[in-house]
Design a protein around this motif. Structure first.
Motif, PDB file in Angstrom:
ATOM      1  N   VAL A   1       0.807  -1.222   0.000  1.00 43.73           N
ATOM      2  CA  VAL A   1       0.000   0.000   0.000  1.00 43.73           C
ATOM      3  C   VAL A   1       0.843   1.276   0.000  1.00 43.73           C
ATOM      4  N   LYS A   2       2.126   1.178   0.324  1.00 41.50           N
ATOM      5  CA  LYS A   2       2.937   2.388   0.558  1.00 41.50           C
ATOM      6  C   LYS A   2       2.922   3.386  -0.601  1.00 41.50           C
ATOM      7  N   PRO A   3       3.112   2.953  -1.879  1.00 40.63           N
ATOM      8  CA  PRO A   3       3.078   3.939  -2.979  1.00 40.63           C
ATOM      9  C   PRO A   3       1.734   4.668  -3.072  1.00 40.63           C
ATOM     10  N   SER A   4       0.624   3.935  -2.888  1.00 37.65           N
ATOM     11  CA  SER A   4      -0.707   4.564  -2.954  1.00 37.65           C
ATOM     12  C   SER A   4      -0.891   5.553  -1.814  1.00 37.65           C
ATOM     13  N   LEU A   5      -0.433   5.182  -0.622  1.00 34.16           N
ATOM     14  CA  LEU A   5      -0.565   6.059   0.547  1.00 34.16           C
ATOM     15  C   LEU A   5       0.246   7.340   0.345  1.00 34.16           C
ATOM     16  N   LYS A   6       1.443   7.190  -0.192  1.00 30.46           N
ATOM     17  CA  LYS A   6       2.283   8.367  -0.446  1.00 30.46           C
ATOM     18  C   LYS A   6       1.622   9.298  -1.462  1.00 30.46           C
ATOM     19  N   GLN A   7       1.070   8.697  -2.512  1.00 29.46           N
ATOM     20  CA  GLN A   7       0.366   9.475  -3.541  1.00 29.46           C
ATOM     21  C   GLN A   7      -0.835  10.207  -2.939  1.00 29.46           C
TER      22      GLN A   7
ATOM     23  N   MET B   1       0.274  13.193  -0.952  1.00 35.82           N
ATOM     24  CA  MET B   1       0.653  14.304  -1.844  1.00 35.82           C
ATOM     25  C   MET B   1      -0.591  14.991  -2.422  1.00 35.82           C
ATOM     26  N   SER B   2      -1.588  14.187  -2.791  1.00 34.89           N
ATOM     27  CA  SER B   2      -2.826  14.749  -3.359  1.00 34.89           C
ATOM     28  C   SER B   2      -3.553  15.633  -2.352  1.00 34.89           C
TER      29      SER B   2
ATOM     30  N   ALA C   1     -20.623  25.296 -10.775  1.00 31.81           N
ATOM     31  CA  ALA C   1     -20.966  25.795 -12.121  1.00 31.81           C
ATOM     32  C   ALA C   1     -22.048  24.966 -12.806  1.00 31.81           C
ATOM     33  N   ASN C   2     -21.916  23.652 -12.776  1.00 31.47           N
ATOM     34  CA  ASN C   2     -22.824  22.757 -13.496  1.00 31.47           C
ATOM     35  C   ASN C   2     -23.629  21.949 -12.475  1.00 31.47           C
ATOM     36  N   GLN C   3     -24.940  21.908 -12.665  1.00 34.69           N
ATOM     37  CA  GLN C   3     -25.797  21.232 -11.690  1.00 34.69           C
ATOM     38  C   GLN C   3     -25.399  19.772 -11.480  1.00 34.69           C
ATOM     39  N   LEU C   4     -24.973  19.092 -12.538  1.00 34.44           N
ATOM     40  CA  LEU C   4     -24.608  17.684 -12.435  1.00 34.44           C
ATOM     41  C   LEU C   4     -23.202  17.480 -11.845  1.00 34.44           C
ATOM     42  N   GLU C   5     -22.556  18.591 -11.509  1.00 35.07           N
ATOM     43  CA  GLU C   5     -21.252  18.491 -10.834  1.00 35.07           C
ATOM     44  C   GLU C   5     -21.323  19.045  -9.413  1.00 35.07           C
ATOM     45  N   MET C   6     -22.541  19.291  -8.941  1.00 36.23           N
ATOM     46  CA  MET C   6     -22.718  19.821  -7.579  1.00 36.23           C
ATOM     47  C   MET C   6     -22.751  18.704  -6.543  1.00 36.23           C
ATOM     48  N   PHE C   7     -21.947  17.696  -6.770  1.00 36.66           N
ATOM     49  CA  PHE C   7     -21.873  16.564  -5.841  1.00 36.66           C
ATOM     50  C   PHE C   7     -20.427  16.421  -5.392  1.00 36.66           C
ATOM     51  N   VAL C   8     -20.234  16.227  -4.117  1.00 35.11           N
ATOM     52  CA  VAL C   8     -18.881  16.001  -3.622  1.00 35.11           C
ATOM     53  C   VAL C   8     -18.960  14.941  -2.521  1.00 35.11           C
ATOM     54  N   TRP C   9     -17.990  14.031  -2.516  1.00 39.29           N
ATOM     55  CA  TRP C   9     -18.007  12.934  -1.532  1.00 39.29           C
ATOM     56  C   TRP C   9     -17.871  13.496  -0.120  1.00 39.29           C
ATOM     57  N   LEU C  10     -16.771  14.210   0.135  1.00 44.84           N
ATOM     58  CA  LEU C  10     -16.552  14.885   1.413  1.00 44.84           C
ATOM     59  C   LEU C  10     -15.883  16.222   1.113  1.00 44.84           C
ATOM     60  N   PRO C  11     -16.197  17.277   1.879  1.00 48.49           N
ATOM     61  CA  PRO C  11     -15.457  18.528   1.687  1.00 48.49           C
ATOM     62  C   PRO C  11     -13.984  18.330   2.023  1.00 48.49           C
ATOM     63  N   LYS C  12     -13.134  19.203   1.492  1.00 51.26           N
ATOM     64  CA  LYS C  12     -11.688  18.968   1.592  1.00 51.26           C
ATOM     65  C   LYS C  12     -11.190  18.921   3.036  1.00 51.26           C
ATOM     66  N   GLU C  13     -11.818  19.696   3.939  1.00 48.60           N
ATOM     67  CA  GLU C  13     -11.375  19.689   5.339  1.00 48.60           C
ATOM     68  C   GLU C  13     -11.596  18.327   5.983  1.00 48.60           C
ATOM     69  N   GLN C  14     -12.695  17.664   5.607  1.00 44.25           N
ATOM     70  CA  GLN C  14     -12.961  16.320   6.135  1.00 44.25           C
ATOM     71  C   GLN C  14     -12.069  15.279   5.455  1.00 44.25           C
ATOM     72  N   LEU C  15     -11.789  15.479   4.174  1.00 44.56           N
ATOM     73  CA  LEU C  15     -10.850  14.585   3.481  1.00 44.56           C
ATOM     74  C   LEU C  15      -9.481  14.621   4.153  1.00 44.56           C
ATOM     75  N   TYR C  16      -9.086  15.805   4.596  1.00 44.41           N
ATOM     76  CA  TYR C  16      -7.803  15.989   5.269  1.00 44.41           C
ATOM     77  C   TYR C  16      -7.725  15.113   6.521  1.00 44.41           C
ATOM     78  N   VAL C  17      -8.802  15.117   7.312  1.00 45.53           N
ATOM     79  CA  VAL C  17      -8.858  14.271   8.520  1.00 45.53           C
ATOM     80  C   VAL C  17      -8.832  12.794   8.130  1.00 45.53           C
ATOM     81  N   LEU C  18      -9.567  12.459   7.076  1.00 52.93           N
ATOM     82  CA  LEU C  18      -9.651  11.063   6.645  1.00 52.93           C
ATOM     83  C   LEU C  18      -8.286  10.530   6.207  1.00 52.93           C
ATOM     84  N   VAL C  19      -7.497  11.371   5.548  1.00 50.06           N
ATOM     85  CA  VAL C  19      -6.157  10.940   5.133  1.00 50.06           C
ATOM     86  C   VAL C  19      -5.284  10.681   6.370  1.00 50.06           C
TER      87      VAL C  19
END
Length: 626
Positions: free
Chosen positions: A240-246, A249-250, A268-286
């Motif tokens: 898993v190490k290469p994926s974790l490092k990537q 970095m992301s 901008a586009n209604q069909l793109e107004m979906f996000v899994w988690l906001p970036k602040e929560q993604l940060y905690v998840l990483v």
């Protein structure tokens, strides 16, 4: 009435609607908001006998305001049901979908089961087939409810429908979100091959068909989180190490100051107004998956450092908005840190942090978090009881854990610890029964390097206790092969020290020394006080046999030091108010008072969707299997 008079009356009425809506919004956005006057303005609209669409929209707005700003759930439900009954038969009117979505949320908040919420959303999904945005949004909401109820097959089917709908609408970004969400569900179901196929498919689309670089990076983070979790679930710490490092970095890219806001990227586009988690929560998840990796690899100091950083970030986010997912993250982090403490011999800190995890679970609405994490808490209390030699309590805790969980990882983990209890308490019949059951259930189907390596370790320990030294060596070499292949350092150190004891028992002091030396080196890196205690006893005997007086004295001094540290910690444990948790076997865990956890000392402890942590990743040792 003439046509002109009728037109004038309609215009006047429209002006009234607009004025009242404007006033309502003015009162809602005042500082502080004047919700009573806002509701009065909306209520006044009904006196004008408005057209059906205006009436339905106003009922929806009333429901929204009452849900957001008051505790009058019954009145909110009344207005939403009214909005639904008016809007449901009206064609090309999105209010029905917004209403269904809110009503489903309200049913989940107030009802003991999710049947009504699911029924409402299913009807809305049927009606929304010509509106791609709402169709996809409602499918995601319905899939989430099924997943929360552990109806994973139904959730997976809905997500597959969503991916098809997004594909037909040429909404590539949204399609990838559905594919990755489905991969997450399949991962929970342990459908390993299907997960791999979906991840490969999604990965290719992300690389080749997402033109927006910011959306591409978000999808990449989602993809890499799943890929890391996939490898960790298989116990593949090295792979898993290469994926974790990537991934690390992301997330740094996304958190950079010049990165656009989520609103700018997805608005901008209604069909793109979906996000899994906001970036602040993604940060905690990483941080969380990094902690999980460090724990499995046997880097306790790293795991502790990242846990503290993640908990600090969680508290910052909670002060802005206390989202339920933050409490989920906190509980999982505490579960990890508890195991780190026990490996390092800090059991009194461990029981404090178990109590902190309990507090977060008890604070969640409707005990939802406690229902999901009760089995894990019992397992942690079992580990604590075992490490403090309360074997009867430990056994009962593990049995409760096994009975409460449907998670195969956790069940196997608890059963392996039960096996060690039966070994230590010389209950051969119970031990044989549990090892046979584990073997039958897992040998051909289970693929985690960590857990299966642990299974072989326990069998080696059993053979050692029976003086079947040849058999013990065979099992332990198998464990070492699996542990070394994936850098499972704790499993390696535990296997080496037991192998050293096996060689010592058959009089092969040279091989014994060859095993105990790297075991002690690894144990000091981790650090694992239990392996150090065991290894120092073996070293003392080896140096005595070779008449090396000075090294024998050094080994004895180390043994005494480790032993005294554990005895002092044991004394603190039994004096702690939180020690009472060893007697919790059913219902809500008892509330105990005592010194707060170090996490709570570091941060202000606040109250608390749902996520089932299979964070308890083991590596074995004599007397304990974390």
């Amino acid at each position: 009435m003439s046509a002109s008079a009728s037109t004038s009356a309609a215009a006047s009425q429209d002006a009234c609607y607009i004025s009242l809506l404007g006033l309502a919004e003015f009162f809602r956005t005042s500082q502080p908001p004047n919700i009573k006057k806002c509701i009065q303005c909306l209520q006044a609209l009904f006196t004008f006998m408005p057209p059906s669409k205006v009436e339905a929209r106003t009922h929806l707005q009333m429901g929204q305001i009452l849900m957001a700003y008051t505790k009058n759930i019954d009145l909110a439900r009344h207005h939403l049901e009214k909005a639904w009954s008016i809007s449901e038969p009206l064609a090309n009117f999105d209010v029905k979908f917004d209403t269904a979505s809110l009503l489903a949320q309200l049913h989940l908040q107030t009802d003991q089961n999710s049947h009504q919420a699911k029924a409402m959303l299913r009807r809305a999904v049927e009606l929304s087939q010509h509106n791609v945005y709402w169709h996809c949004k409602l499918l995601l909401q319905l899939a989430q409810i099924h997943a929360s109820d552990r109806e994973y097959s139904l959730a997976s089917e809905l997500l597959a429908v969503g991916a098809e709908s997004a594909d037909e609408a040429s909404a590539t970004y949204l399609k990838v979100l559905f594919l990755l969400s489905r991969a997450m569900i399949l991962m929970i179901e342990r459908k390993t091959n299907d997960v791999l196929a979906l991840l490969n498919s999604a990965g290719q689309i992300i690389d080749n068909n997402i033109p927006n670089p910011h959306q591409k990076e978000y999808l990449k983070v989602f993809f890499l989180v799943l890929q890391v979790c996939y490898y960790l679930a298989l116990g593949q710490v090295k792979t898993v190490k290469p994926s974790l490092k990537q991934l690390q970095m992301s997330i740094q890219t996304i958190m950079a100051p010049n990165w656009p806001s989520d609103e700018a990227i997805f608005g901008a586009n209604q069909l793109e107004m979906f996000v899994w988690l906001p970036k602040e929560q993604l940060y905690v998840l990483v941080y969380l998956v990094t902690v999980s990796h460090s724990m499995m690899a046997g880097y306790m100091d790293k795991a502790q450092k990242y846990t503290e950083k993640a908990l600090t970030q969680i508290e910052k986010l909670k002060q802005q908005e206390d989202k339920p997912i933050l409490s989920v993250f906190k509980v999982i982090l505490l579960e990890h840190i508890v195991m780190c403490r026990m490996v390092m011999g800090n059991r009194e800190l461990a029981i404090r942090e178990i109590a902190a995890a309990r507090d977060v679970c008890l604070a969640a609405p409707q005990r939802s978090l406690l229902r999901r994490h009760s089995a894990q808490l019992h397992c942690l209390v079992g580990l604590y009881s075992m490490s403090t030699s309360f074997f009867e309590h430990a056994e009962r805790q593990f049995l409760v854990c096994v009975s409460e969980t449907s998670e195969r990882d956790l069940k196997l983990f608890a059963n392996l610890n039960l096996a060690i209890i039966y070994l230590r308490t010389k209950r051969e019949t119970d031990l044989k029964q549990i090892l046979d059951a584990v073997s039958t259930e897992n040998t051909h189907t289970y693929s985690s390097q960590a857990l299966m390596g642990g299974f072989y370790y326990v069998q080696g320990l059993h053979a050692f206790h029976k003086n079947s030294f040849h058999e013990a060596k065979r099992f332990l070499r198998e464990t070492l092969k699996m542990a070394n292949a994936e850098d499972l350092n704790r499993l390696t150190s535990c296997s080496l020290v037991l192998l050293s004891h096996v060689f010592l028992s058959i009089g092969n002091s040279k091989e014994s020394m060859n095993m105990v030396t790297p075991a002690m080196q690894l144990a000091s890196k981790i650090p694992d006080i239990h392996v150090q205690l065991w290894g120092s006893a073996i070293l003392k005997d080896l140096h005595r046999m070779s008449k090396d007086v000075q090294h024998e004295k050094d080994a004895y001094a180390n043994h005494v030091k480790y032993s005294e540290n554990l005895i002092a910690d044991q004394r603190k444990c039994v004096q702690s108010a939180h020690h009472e948790l060893v007697n919790w076997f059913h219902g809500d865990p008892p509330v105990t008072s005592g010194p707060p956890s170090t996490a709570a000392l570091l941060l202000p402890e606040t109250s608390v969707v749902a996520s089932t942590s299979t964070a308890l990743q083991p590596a074995g040792q004599y007397g304990q299997f974390y």
